[in-house]
Design a protein around this motif. Sequence first.
Motif, PDB file in Angstrom:
ATOM      1  N   TYR A 148       0.955  -1.556  -0.107  1.00 29.76           N
ATOM      2  CA  TYR A 148      -0.491   0.534   0.139  1.00 29.76           C
ATOM      3  C   TYR A 148       0.794   1.068   0.357  1.00 29.76           C
ATOM      4  O   TYR A 148       1.921   1.215   1.099  1.00 29.76           O
ATOM      5  N   ARG A 149       0.281   1.880  -1.283  1.00 26.80           N
ATOM      6  CA  ARG A 149       1.499   3.487  -1.351  1.00 26.80           C
ATOM      7  C   ARG A 149       0.355   4.459  -1.549  1.00 26.80           C
ATOM      8  O   ARG A 149      -0.490   4.219  -2.313  1.00 26.80           O
ATOM      9  N   PHE A 150       1.003   5.378  -1.609  1.00 23.73           N
ATOM     10  CA  PHE A 150       0.309   6.536  -1.923  1.00 23.73           C
ATOM     11  C   PHE A 150       0.892   8.202  -2.745  1.00 23.73           C
ATOM     12  O   PHE A 150       1.920   8.718  -1.861  1.00 23.73           O
ATOM     13  N   TYR A 151       1.360   7.929  -3.910  1.00 28.66           N
ATOM     14  CA  TYR A 151       2.444   8.926  -4.336  1.00 28.66           C
ATOM     15  C   TYR A 151       2.270  10.267  -4.758  1.00 28.66           C
ATOM     16  O   TYR A 151       2.671  11.135  -4.943  1.00 28.66           O
ATOM     17  N   GLY A 152       0.904   9.682  -5.189  1.00 26.72           N
ATOM     18  CA  GLY A 152       0.009  11.170  -5.989  1.00 26.72           C
ATOM     19  C   GLY A 152       0.613  12.315  -6.795  1.00 26.72           C
ATOM     20  O   GLY A 152       1.241  11.202  -7.918  1.00 26.72           O
ATOM     21  N   GLY A 153       1.046  13.831  -7.313  1.00 25.28           N
ATOM     22  CA  GLY A 153       1.570  14.032  -7.917  1.00 25.28           C
ATOM     23  C   GLY A 153       2.933  13.606  -7.844  1.00 25.28           C
ATOM     24  O   GLY A 153       3.983  14.439  -8.577  1.00 25.28           O
ATOM     25  N   LEU A 154       3.871  12.856  -7.279  1.00 22.66           N
ATOM     26  CA  LEU A 154       5.230  12.507  -6.890  1.00 22.66           C
ATOM     27  C   LEU A 154       5.025  11.537  -8.554  1.00 22.66           C
ATOM     28  O   LEU A 154       5.496  10.268  -7.766  1.00 22.66           O
ATOM     29  N   THR A 177       2.757  20.252 -19.930  1.00 28.10           N
ATOM     30  CA  THR A 177       1.147  19.987 -19.964  1.00 28.10           C
ATOM     31  C   THR A 177       0.193  19.695 -18.338  1.00 28.10           C
ATOM     32  O   THR A 177      -0.415  19.495 -17.691  1.00 28.10           O
ATOM     33  N   MET A 178       1.741  18.918 -17.648  1.00 26.79           N
ATOM     34  CA  MET A 178       1.891  18.325 -16.569  1.00 26.79           C
ATOM     35  C   MET A 178       1.936  19.397 -15.977  1.00 26.79           C
ATOM     36  O   MET A 178       1.408  19.439 -14.138  1.00 26.79           O
ATOM     37  N   ARG A 179       2.305  20.773 -16.137  1.00 21.40           N
ATOM     38  CA  ARG A 179       2.245  21.634 -15.077  1.00 21.40           C
ATOM     39  C   ARG A 179       1.750  22.590 -15.081  1.00 21.40           C
ATOM     40  O   ARG A 179       1.438  22.868 -13.941  1.00 21.40           O
ATOM     41  N   ARG A 180       0.821  22.290 -15.941  1.00 22.06           N
ATOM     42  CA  ARG A 180      -0.313  23.381 -16.861  1.00 22.06           C
ATOM     43  C   ARG A 180      -1.710  22.908 -14.439  1.00 22.06           C
ATOM     44  O   ARG A 180      -1.586  24.117 -13.962  1.00 22.06           O
ATOM     45  N   PRO A 181      -2.156  21.473 -15.159  1.00 21.85           N
ATOM     46  CA  PRO A 181      -3.301  21.459 -13.656  1.00 21.85           C
ATOM     47  C   PRO A 181      -2.598  21.900 -12.371  1.00 21.85           C
ATOM     48  O   PRO A 181      -3.010  22.419 -11.310  1.00 21.85           O
ATOM     49  N   LEU A 207       0.209  24.275 -11.479  1.00 23.67           N
ATOM     50  CA  LEU A 207       0.381  25.504 -11.438  1.00 23.67           C
ATOM     51  C   LEU A 207      -1.270  26.095 -11.030  1.00 23.67           C
ATOM     52  O   LEU A 207      -1.262  26.443  -9.734  1.00 23.67           O
ATOM     53  N   PHE A 208      -2.513  25.380 -11.287  1.00 23.57           N
ATOM     54  CA  PHE A 208      -3.705  25.565 -11.397  1.00 23.57           C
ATOM     55  C   PHE A 208      -4.216  25.003 -10.038  1.00 23.57           C
ATOM     56  O   PHE A 208      -4.795  26.531  -8.944  1.00 23.57           O
ATOM     57  N   GLY A 209      -3.648  24.162  -9.381  1.00 25.21           N
ATOM     58  CA  GLY A 209      -3.303  23.558  -8.467  1.00 25.21           C
ATOM     59  C   GLY A 209      -2.891  25.076  -6.895  1.00 25.21           C
ATOM     60  O   GLY A 209      -3.684  25.285  -5.992  1.00 25.21           O
ATOM     61  N   PHE A 210      -1.579  24.734  -7.258  1.00 18.35           N
ATOM     62  CA  PHE A 210      -1.247  25.835  -6.342  1.00 18.35           C
ATOM     63  C   PHE A 210      -2.011  27.141  -6.097  1.00 18.35           C
ATOM     64  O   PHE A 210      -1.646  27.707  -5.265  1.00 18.35           O
ATOM     65  N   LEU A 211      -2.580  27.458  -7.472  1.00 19.52           N
ATOM     66  CA  LEU A 211      -3.086  29.415  -7.474  1.00 19.52           C
ATOM     67  C   LEU A 211      -4.504  29.320  -6.825  1.00 19.52           C
ATOM     68  O   LEU A 211      -4.022  30.010  -5.866  1.00 19.52           O
ATOM     69  N   PHE A 212      -5.432  28.156  -6.582  1.00 22.58           N
ATOM     70  CA  PHE A 212      -6.319  28.095  -6.838  1.00 22.58           C
ATOM     71  C   PHE A 212      -6.193  27.717  -5.569  1.00 22.58           C
ATOM     72  O   PHE A 212      -6.835  28.832  -4.527  1.00 22.58           O
ATOM     73  N   TRP A 213      -5.607  26.879  -4.506  1.00 20.92           N
ATOM     74  CA  TRP A 213      -5.848  26.873  -2.922  1.00 20.92           C
ATOM     75  C   TRP A 213      -4.790  27.803  -2.314  1.00 20.92           C
ATOM     76  O   TRP A 213      -5.314  28.355  -0.841  1.00 20.92           O
ATOM     77  N   GLY A 214      -3.982  28.372  -3.328  1.00 22.76           N
ATOM     78  CA  GLY A 214      -2.934  29.530  -2.265  1.00 22.76           C
ATOM     79  C   GLY A 214      -4.383  30.636  -2.386  1.00 22.76           C
ATOM     80  O   GLY A 214      -3.601  31.440  -0.813  1.00 22.76           O
ATOM     81  N   PRO A 241       5.551  19.303  -7.553  1.00 26.89           N
ATOM     82  CA  PRO A 241       4.953  19.023  -8.952  1.00 26.89           C
ATOM     83  C   PRO A 241       6.108  19.993  -9.764  1.00 26.89           C
ATOM     84  O   PRO A 241       6.907  19.907 -10.749  1.00 26.89           O
ATOM     85  N   LEU A 242       5.580  20.738  -9.820  1.00 25.75           N
ATOM     86  CA  LEU A 242       4.968  22.541  -9.987  1.00 25.75           C
ATOM     87  C   LEU A 242       6.547  22.075 -10.415  1.00 25.75           C
ATOM     88  O   LEU A 242       6.925  23.218 -11.163  1.00 25.75           O
ATOM     89  N   ILE A 243       7.612  22.474  -8.951  1.00 25.65           N
ATOM     90  CA  ILE A 243       9.212  23.191  -9.290  1.00 25.65           C
ATOM     91  C   ILE A 243      10.251  21.830  -9.862  1.00 25.65           C
ATOM     92  O   ILE A 243      10.873  22.508 -10.622  1.00 25.65           O
ATOM     93  N   SER A 244       9.388  20.802  -9.708  1.00 26.49           N
ATOM     94  CA  SER A 244      10.012  19.156 -10.846  1.00 26.49           C
ATOM     95  C   SER A 244      10.076  19.581 -12.594  1.00 26.49           C
ATOM     96  O   SER A 244      10.948  19.816 -13.180  1.00 26.49           O
ATOM     97  N   CYS A 245       8.940  20.387 -12.697  1.00 27.67           N
ATOM     98  CA  CYS A 245       8.630  20.427 -13.797  1.00 27.67           C
ATOM     99  C   CYS A 245       9.102  21.497 -14.710  1.00 27.67           C
ATOM    100  O   CYS A 245       9.695  21.339 -16.028  1.00 27.67           O
ATOM    101  N   GLN A 246       8.869  22.525 -13.836  1.00 28.76           N
ATOM    102  CA  GLN A 246       9.933  23.516 -14.234  1.00 28.76           C
ATOM    103  C   GLN A 246      11.229  23.898 -14.375  1.00 28.76           C
ATOM    104  O   GLN A 246      12.428  24.002 -15.452  1.00 28.76           O
TER     105      GLN A 246
END
Lengths: 107, 194
Positions: B6-12, B141-145, B147-154, B175-180
């Motif tokens: 059992y593991r959960f990695y999310g966006g990683l 394409t991966m950066r878009r969601p 960035l959206f999540g970061f700005l939305f919750w921020g 994940p945003l920084i690693s995409c960048q």
Amino acid sequence: MRDHVKGGALTEVTFYILLSLYSPRHGYAIMQFIEEETGGRLSLGAGTLYGALNTLQEKGFIAPCDDRGKRKREYIITAEGKEIAEKEMARLKALIEIAEKIIGGVL
Amino acid sequence: MSKKYYRFYGGLITAQERWLNRMAAKGLRLISTGKMLYEFEECSPGQFQYRVEFIGQKSKKDAAEYRNFLEDMGYRVFFKNINLNYSAGKVVYCPWAEKGGRISTTSTTYNRELLIVEKEDDGKPLELHTTLEDKQNYYKTMRRPMLFGFLFWGTFAVIMKVWWVGILSAIFLIPLISCQLELARIAKQAKLTE
């Protein structure tokens, strides 16, 4: 796909895909064709190939073949695609001529 | 005998990929996935290799076509969730997705945001994206969601002054920084080669 239509230059991958489709091929066969013809120098990822095939199809340079019950979708180059490929060949020939003039011919 | 983990990695995404490859190196092959469950069977060590790819921007049709394409290539493919949400009939609006994929529901693309791709190790590395331009597109394409999540919750955290929502926002930052960083590396390379 950035194919520099105005400048006339195709990317290497685009040109190889067009060449591979002078006879009908499906995705895996295209990948094999490119690897064999380049002696393994150019190895195409499946994701990259998928995107390239979609773009080329949108541009009308390639078209899916009549599938006739085959499971894997095969593609073939269109008349428009052939025109683009011929232009690219002429462009590369001209480039090689200039290079040979400056660097010297390959012995 | 299958083994369950059992593991959960999310966006990683790369962390998940590395873990699957470590398991494969130990002689464990993935046979099924659940929300957090990974089920393995024994195989010879290093027989298989894995890649995890983000496809959350695709429509249901495009995702299915891409999956078929990869299977035709001889790969084995699993869908995987990026969120941890067990609700049935979930409907989410994804403004960052491609046409046809912006309304994501449990019967279309929700909980199927990632693809796990398996290939038998034939001495060549499993690379899905090989040209600089295509890599660039993929990370964009991966950066878009992210960035959206970061700005939305921020924005939410700042306006409502709820500090713990800020943590949600920060989760997207990794994940945003690693995409960048990846995009910057590619852009540098793309100046001379294609």
